[in-house]
Design an enzyme around this catalytic site. Structure first.
Site, PDB file in Angstrom:
ATOM      1  N   GLU A 130     -41.881 -14.708  34.294  1.00  0.00           N
ATOM      2  CA  GLU A 130     -42.629 -14.823  33.041  1.00  0.00           C
ATOM      3  C   GLU A 130     -42.499 -16.270  32.572  1.00  0.00           C
ATOM      4  OE1 GLU A 130     -43.112 -12.669  28.697  1.00  0.00           O
ATOM      5  OE2 GLU A 130     -41.174 -12.659  29.703  1.00  0.00           O
ATOM      6  N   ASN A 219     -48.552  -9.643  21.895  1.00  0.00           N
ATOM      7  CA  ASN A 219     -47.365 -10.457  21.671  1.00  0.00           C
ATOM      8  C   ASN A 219     -47.484 -11.808  22.346  1.00  0.00           C
ATOM      9  OD1 ASN A 219     -45.938  -7.347  22.034  1.00  0.00           O
ATOM     10  ND2 ASN A 219     -45.723  -8.472  20.141  1.00  0.00           N
ATOM     11  N   GLY A 249     -43.372   0.500  18.734  1.00  0.00           N
ATOM     12  CA  GLY A 249     -43.659   0.484  17.315  1.00  0.00           C
ATOM     13  C   GLY A 249     -43.190  -0.775  16.616  1.00  0.00           C
ATOM     14  N   HIS A 251     -43.009  -4.191  18.629  1.00  0.00           N
ATOM     15  CA  HIS A 251     -43.782  -5.278  19.226  1.00  0.00           C
ATOM     16  C   HIS A 251     -45.257  -5.176  18.834  1.00  0.00           C
ATOM     17  CE1 HIS A 251     -40.172  -5.923  21.639  1.00  0.00           C
ATOM     18  NE2 HIS A 251     -40.688  -7.089  21.979  1.00  0.00           N
ATOM     19  N   ASP A 273     -40.151  -4.252  28.620  1.00  0.00           N
ATOM     20  CA  ASP A 273     -39.758  -5.575  28.141  1.00  0.00           C
ATOM     21  C   ASP A 273     -38.303  -5.539  27.655  1.00  0.00           C
ATOM     22  OD1 ASP A 273     -40.758  -8.332  27.664  1.00  0.00           O
ATOM     23  OD2 ASP A 273     -40.320  -7.906  25.568  1.00  0.00           O
TER      24      ASP A 273
END
Length: 379
Positions: A130, A219, A249, A251, A273
């Site tokens: 990432e 995000n 609930g 992010h 994540d």
């Protein structure tokens, strides 16, 4: 080994089948058939009245069980992560390394290669990098000092040290170069647009050029607004691009997950994540209730499991269980092109399954045909 798994409700990915059985042989699913049609001479394993689904697949997870891959990218870390995920019902995962020093990002791939080479039957599918080719403006909890422009020499190193194990790279479309995109796509790497301030036009161009996915929708990306639809709008508008979402609930609101599913359907898939507490290294996280934050208090990762994400999609998003399970099994398998062997309960598919109860507690897994009950199930 050939046996039948009985006494369960099977969520195959195509149907919900009570009063059925699975015939498993040599690590594969041989048949799905009515329980009454089972040959009498086939050994049976009682699934204890549980729900059985394809093994859950997490394409973005950083750690668990007290270890963080971002800080300690080693085979021992991967072994610990896999054991924890298996107990939670996740049979397959992609270990994720955020934007980091070059030696750590390369080390993540080397560790994955060593672990895969030494571990029979592992559920580690590879590595998700990432970053580091992301937008400073949308870095989120990523360390700015390690953000850098695409580097073909670095990419070639990634590809050479762990052939076939670099599965995903999250990159900002506006900083991507045609050469970097071409090199990664030629190696079969899935490019995912994320940590990006891309305009709608830039995001569209990236998706057209070879980006096949979007990382944790909403995000660390340009939002959908009336005059600039951004990366979120481009993901909605594209006919084939897939997007991951963190259904905790926190992010993103559960209503945002519901709206996204209405627009994207089978293109939306679940990730955790999930991170872990770490007092050292570039990524120092602490738990803050039901989330993890960095030293500045920035939301840095979830405390989700994949089964909890499925539960949230049923309880809070309002999706049918069968569809929520597909978002954690079949749809992520499609992202990696593995949907001919994972993500469904069907003849010829790998016998990798998750067993859980009506309260969404994992009780066991089948991994390549081997049934293993979780300690929580009394084994």
């Amino acid at each position: 080994m050939r046996y039948a798994l009985t006494n369960a409700t099977f969520y195959t990915g195509a149907a919900v089948l009570p009063d059925h059985a699975l015939l498993l042989a040599d690590g594969r699913i041989e048949a799905v058939l009515p329980a009454a049609a089972l040959p009498a001479d086939v050994p049976r394993q009682d699934a204890r009245g549980l729900r059985v689904a394809p093994g859950l697949i997490d394409l973005q997870v950083y750690g668990g069980g007290g270890v963080l891959f971002s800080t300690h990218p080693t085979p021992a870390t991967l072994a610990r992560m896999e054991a924890v995920f298996r107990a939670e019902g996740t049979t397959h995962f992609v270990a994720t390394m955020p934007t980091n020093a070059p030696e750590l990002m390369l080390g993540a791939l080397q560790a994955a290669y060593a672990y895969r080479s030494a571990t029979a039957g592992t559920g580690l599918l590879g590595v998700h990098l990432e970053g580091p080719y992301i937008s400073v403006a949308k870095k989120g909890a990523h360390q700015e000092e390690f953000i850098r422009p695409p580097d073909l020499a670095e990419i070639d190193q990634w590809l050479s040290v762990a052939p076939g194990l670099l599965r995903l790279v999250t990159m900002a479309p506006e900083v991507a170069t045609p050469a970097a995109v071409a090199r990664l796509r030629a190696a079969g790497v899935v490019l995912s647009a994320g940590h990006s301030a891309a305009t709608y036009a830039e995001a569209q161009a990236g998706l057209a050029a070879g980006f096949g996915a979007v990382t944790h929708l909403f995000n660390a990306m340009s939002a959908l607004t009336s005059r600039e639809p951004g990366l979120v709008g481009a993901a909605y508008d594209h006919p084939t691009a897939r997007a991951s979402v963190i259904a905790d609930g926190l992010h993103c609101d559960f209503a945002a997950v519901r709206i996204s599913h209405k627009l994207m359907g089978e293109r939306l898939f679940l990730i955790t994540d999930a991170v872990e507490e770490s007092p050292e290294g570039a990524y120092r996280f602490r738990r803050a209730g039901d989330r993890f934050v960095d030293e500045q208090g920035t939301l840095a990762g979830s405390a989700l499991t994949m089964l909890q994400a499925v539960h949230n999609c049923v309880q809070h998003v309002g999706l049918p269980l069968a569809e929520a399970l597909r978002m954690a099994t079949l749809y992520p398998a499609r992202v990696l092109g593995l949907d001919q062997q994972l993500g469904l309960i069907a003849p010829g598919y790998q016998a990798c399954l998750t067993l859980f109860d009506a309260e969404f507690q994992a009780h066991g897994t089948v991994m390549h045909g081997e049934l293993q009950w979780a300690a929580a199930a009394g084994e």
